[in-house]
Design a protein around this motif. Structure first.
Motif, PDB file in Angstrom:
ATOM      1  N   LEU A 133       0.835  -1.052   0.204  1.00 23.09           N
ATOM      2  CA  LEU A 133      -0.070  -0.010   0.023  1.00 23.09           C
ATOM      3  C   LEU A 133       0.861   1.097   0.045  1.00 23.09           C
ATOM      4  N   LEU A 134       1.974   1.187   0.411  1.00 29.12           N
ATOM      5  CA  LEU A 134       2.838   2.389   0.673  1.00 29.12           C
ATOM      6  C   LEU A 134       3.380   2.820  -0.680  1.00 29.12           C
ATOM      7  N   TRP A 135       3.830   1.784  -1.509  1.00 28.90           N
ATOM      8  CA  TRP A 135       4.428   2.154  -2.731  1.00 28.90           C
ATOM      9  C   TRP A 135       3.430   2.437  -3.644  1.00 28.90           C
ATOM     10  N   ARG A 136       2.192   2.156  -3.520  1.00 28.87           N
ATOM     11  CA  ARG A 136       0.995   2.452  -4.350  1.00 28.87           C
ATOM     12  C   ARG A 136       0.630   4.111  -4.158  1.00 28.87           C
ATOM     13  N   HIS A 137       0.734   4.180  -2.543  1.00 27.95           N
ATOM     14  CA  HIS A 137       0.376   5.736  -2.481  1.00 27.95           C
ATOM     15  C   HIS A 137       1.248   6.643  -2.928  1.00 27.95           C
ATOM     16  N   ILE A 138       2.609   6.145  -2.601  1.00 29.08           N
ATOM     17  CA  ILE A 138       3.881   7.036  -3.095  1.00 29.08           C
ATOM     18  C   ILE A 138       3.743   7.232  -4.670  1.00 29.08           C
ATOM     19  N   LEU A 139       3.523   6.133  -5.232  1.00 32.81           N
ATOM     20  CA  LEU A 139       3.366   6.334  -6.892  1.00 32.81           C
ATOM     21  C   LEU A 139       2.313   7.293  -7.315  1.00 32.81           C
ATOM     22  N   SER A 140       1.207   7.060  -6.567  1.00 32.49           N
ATOM     23  CA  SER A 140       0.053   7.864  -6.827  1.00 32.49           C
ATOM     24  C   SER A 140       0.128   9.378  -6.644  1.00 32.49           C
ATOM     25  N   ILE A 141       0.939   9.998  -5.546  1.00 31.26           N
ATOM     26  CA  ILE A 141       1.077  11.123  -5.240  1.00 31.26           C
ATOM     27  C   ILE A 141       2.222  11.535  -6.328  1.00 31.26           C
ATOM     28  N   ILE A 142       2.923  10.810  -6.637  1.00 29.13           N
ATOM     29  CA  ILE A 142       4.077  11.245  -7.970  1.00 29.13           C
ATOM     30  C   ILE A 142       3.386  11.474  -9.050  1.00 29.13           C
ATOM     31  N   LEU A 143       2.497  10.601  -9.447  1.00 26.86           N
ATOM     32  CA  LEU A 143       1.623  10.796 -10.607  1.00 26.86           C
ATOM     33  C   LEU A 143       0.628  11.909 -10.533  1.00 26.86           C
ATOM     34  N   LEU A 144      -0.071  12.241  -9.502  1.00 21.97           N
ATOM     35  CA  LEU A 144      -0.857  13.166  -9.192  1.00 21.97           C
ATOM     36  C   LEU A 144       0.249  14.535  -9.386  1.00 21.97           C
ATOM     37  N   GLY A 145       1.485  14.782  -8.841  1.00 22.78           N
ATOM     38  CA  GLY A 145       2.281  15.783  -9.032  1.00 22.78           C
ATOM     39  C   GLY A 145       2.645  16.215 -10.706  1.00 22.78           C
ATOM     40  N   ILE A 146       2.684  14.977 -11.254  1.00 24.82           N
ATOM     41  CA  ILE A 146       3.081  15.103 -12.729  1.00 24.82           C
ATOM     42  C   ILE A 146       2.070  15.785 -13.433  1.00 24.82           C
ATOM     43  N   ALA A 147       0.723  15.429 -12.988  1.00 14.85           N
ATOM     44  CA  ALA A 147      -0.375  15.830 -13.843  1.00 14.85           C
ATOM     45  C   ALA A 147      -0.584  17.178 -13.724  1.00 14.85           C
ATOM     46  N   LEU A 148      -0.559  17.741 -12.466  1.00 19.52           N
ATOM     47  CA  LEU A 148      -0.797  18.758 -12.107  1.00 19.52           C
ATOM     48  C   LEU A 148       0.578  20.092 -12.563  1.00 19.52           C
ATOM     49  N   SER A 149       1.811  19.518 -12.833  1.00 19.81           N
ATOM     50  CA  SER A 149       2.862  20.054 -13.107  1.00 19.81           C
ATOM     51  C   SER A 149       2.508  20.414 -14.601  1.00 19.81           C
ATOM     52  N   VAL A 150       2.118  19.329 -15.461  1.00 20.55           N
ATOM     53  CA  VAL A 150       1.939  19.402 -16.734  1.00 20.55           C
ATOM     54  C   VAL A 150       0.792  20.448 -17.241  1.00 20.55           C
ATOM     55  N   SER A 151      -0.382  20.340 -16.452  1.00 21.82           N
ATOM     56  CA  SER A 151      -1.361  21.382 -16.630  1.00 21.82           C
ATOM     57  C   SER A 151      -0.965  22.675 -16.239  1.00 21.82           C
ATOM     58  N   TYR A 152      -0.450  23.037 -15.278  1.00 21.76           N
ATOM     59  CA  TYR A 152       0.307  24.232 -14.844  1.00 21.76           C
ATOM     60  C   TYR A 152       1.111  24.851 -15.965  1.00 21.76           C
ATOM     61  N   SER A 153       2.176  23.972 -16.486  1.00 16.84           N
ATOM     62  CA  SER A 153       3.216  24.396 -17.510  1.00 16.84           C
ATOM     63  C   SER A 153       2.478  24.979 -18.851  1.00 16.84           C
ATOM     64  N   ARG A 154       1.234  24.407 -19.091  1.00 14.36           N
ATOM     65  CA  ARG A 154       0.532  24.977 -20.337  1.00 14.36           C
ATOM     66  C   ARG A 154      -0.078  26.142 -20.124  1.00 14.36           C
ATOM     67  N   VAL A 155      -0.258  26.681 -19.054  1.00 18.88           N
ATOM     68  CA  VAL A 155      -0.808  28.154 -18.794  1.00 18.88           C
ATOM     69  C   VAL A 155       0.430  28.987 -18.415  1.00 18.88           C
ATOM     70  N   TYR A 156       1.304  28.464 -17.827  1.00 17.06           N
ATOM     71  CA  TYR A 156       2.393  29.323 -17.544  1.00 17.06           C
ATOM     72  C   TYR A 156       3.234  29.685 -18.903  1.00 17.06           C
ATOM     73  N   LEU A 157       3.279  28.710 -19.874  1.00 20.38           N
ATOM     74  CA  LEU A 157       3.771  28.992 -21.079  1.00 20.38           C
ATOM     75  C   LEU A 157       3.171  29.502 -22.360  1.00 20.38           C
ATOM     76  N   LEU A 158       1.745  29.947 -21.758  1.00 21.17           N
ATOM     77  CA  LEU A 158       0.651  30.771 -22.620  1.00 21.17           C
ATOM     78  C   LEU A 158       0.360  29.926 -23.703  1.00 21.17           C
ATOM     79  N   TYR A 159       0.237  28.706 -23.595  1.00 18.30           N
ATOM     80  CA  TYR A 159      -0.353  27.783 -24.565  1.00 18.30           C
ATOM     81  C   TYR A 159      -1.670  27.574 -24.441  1.00 18.30           C
ATOM     82  N   HIS A 160      -2.293  27.867 -23.145  1.00 20.32           N
ATOM     83  CA  HIS A 160      -3.626  27.536 -23.020  1.00 20.32           C
ATOM     84  C   HIS A 160      -4.057  28.398 -21.608  1.00 20.32           C
ATOM     85  N   THR A 161      -5.225  28.773 -21.571  1.00 23.91           N
ATOM     86  CA  THR A 161      -5.985  29.396 -20.316  1.00 23.91           C
ATOM     87  C   THR A 161      -6.223  28.414 -19.350  1.00 23.91           C
ATOM     88  N   TRP A 162      -6.563  28.869 -18.031  1.00 19.84           N
ATOM     89  CA  TRP A 162      -7.069  28.075 -17.025  1.00 19.84           C
ATOM     90  C   TRP A 162      -8.169  27.074 -17.225  1.00 19.84           C
TER      91      TRP A 162
END
Length: 238
Positions: A133-162
């Motif tokens: 369960l620990l490694w699943r939770h850690i992997l889930s947190i990492i994936l969630l961080g990746i998804a949020l980072s990718v989403s934010y990058s598209r706004v920061y770089l002016l490719y998309h609006t929020w």
């Protein structure tokens, strides 16, 4: 800085070599986020690699869902026809429309589908329940961080609006959930028949849907086979 100010005084853009992703010149954060925004492409390349070397039906189905998700995104963009922010800021674009964000939609499809696969498809087969369960939770947190980072990058770089990023995420999550349960309830019962097709046998396509934890299975089978071969080799040398 407000979006209006960024558009009125656009920065000088630099592109990452061998790609069309641009970031403001001299902006270290923008450069890092430009590389982050390439992660959806890395996901697609990773799937192609897995399919070539593993040839597993569930992986092929997962990849098929990603392709379907991209097709839905293309359709939505050409129906809604909402322009990107700061029109003309980026010159190397596949389409002028930005609603919904394809990067956001793809990465959230991948993450949500992987969440469901991790917690509903994979089951524990040994006694290390807490570690599992620990490694699943850690992997889930990492994936969630990746998804949020990718989403934010598209706004920061002016490719998309929020809004374009958020709706892309909602679309990706929705399609990911639907495709996961479609795969589990409709396609998975068909996998044994598909794996038995002559063409599937020729290309060594396999079905591992009845194996609850494929990582643990491959580890134990490989270890057992390696020990058996080592014993045989030792016997021959005596």
């Amino acid at each position: 800085m407000a979006l209006e100010e960024q558009c009125s005084a656009p920065p000088r853009w630099r592109s990452i070599s061998l790609t069309h992703v641009e970031f403001p010149e001299g902006d270290l954060t923008g450069q890092v986020l430009a590389y982050v925004s390439l992660l959806p492409i890395a996901v697609l390349v990773g799937f192609v690699t897995l399919i070539v070397f593993k040839r597993e039906l569930h992986t092929i189905s997962f990849f098929g869902g990603l392709i379907l998700n991209e097709g839905v995104n293309w359709l939505l963009k050409h129906i809604l026809r909402e322009p990107r922010p700061c029109a003309g800021a980026h010159t190397n674009l596949n389409t002028e429309y930005g609603m919904p964000s394809s990067h956001s939609q793809l990465i959230w499809f991948f993450v949500v589908y992987f969440f469901l696969f991790l917690y509903l498809r994979m089951h524990q087969t040994n006694n290390a329940r807490c570690v599992d369960l620990l490694w699943r939770h850690i992997l889930s947190i990492i994936l969630l961080g990746i998804a949020l980072s990718v989403s934010y990058s598209r706004v920061y770089l002016l490719y998309h609006t929020w809004s374009q990023v958020i709706y892309g995420g909602v679309a990706g999550c929705t399609i990911g959930i639907v495709w996961f349960f479609f795969t589990q309830e409709v396609l998975t019962p068909l996998f044994p028949k598909i794996a038995a097709w002559p063409i599937s046998e020729y290309f060594l396509v396999r079905d591992t849907s009845l194996i609850p934890n494929i990582l643990w299975f491959e580890y134990t089978v490989t270890r057992s086979e390696a020990r058996n071969r080592q014993r045989k080799l030792g016997t021959k040398l005596q």
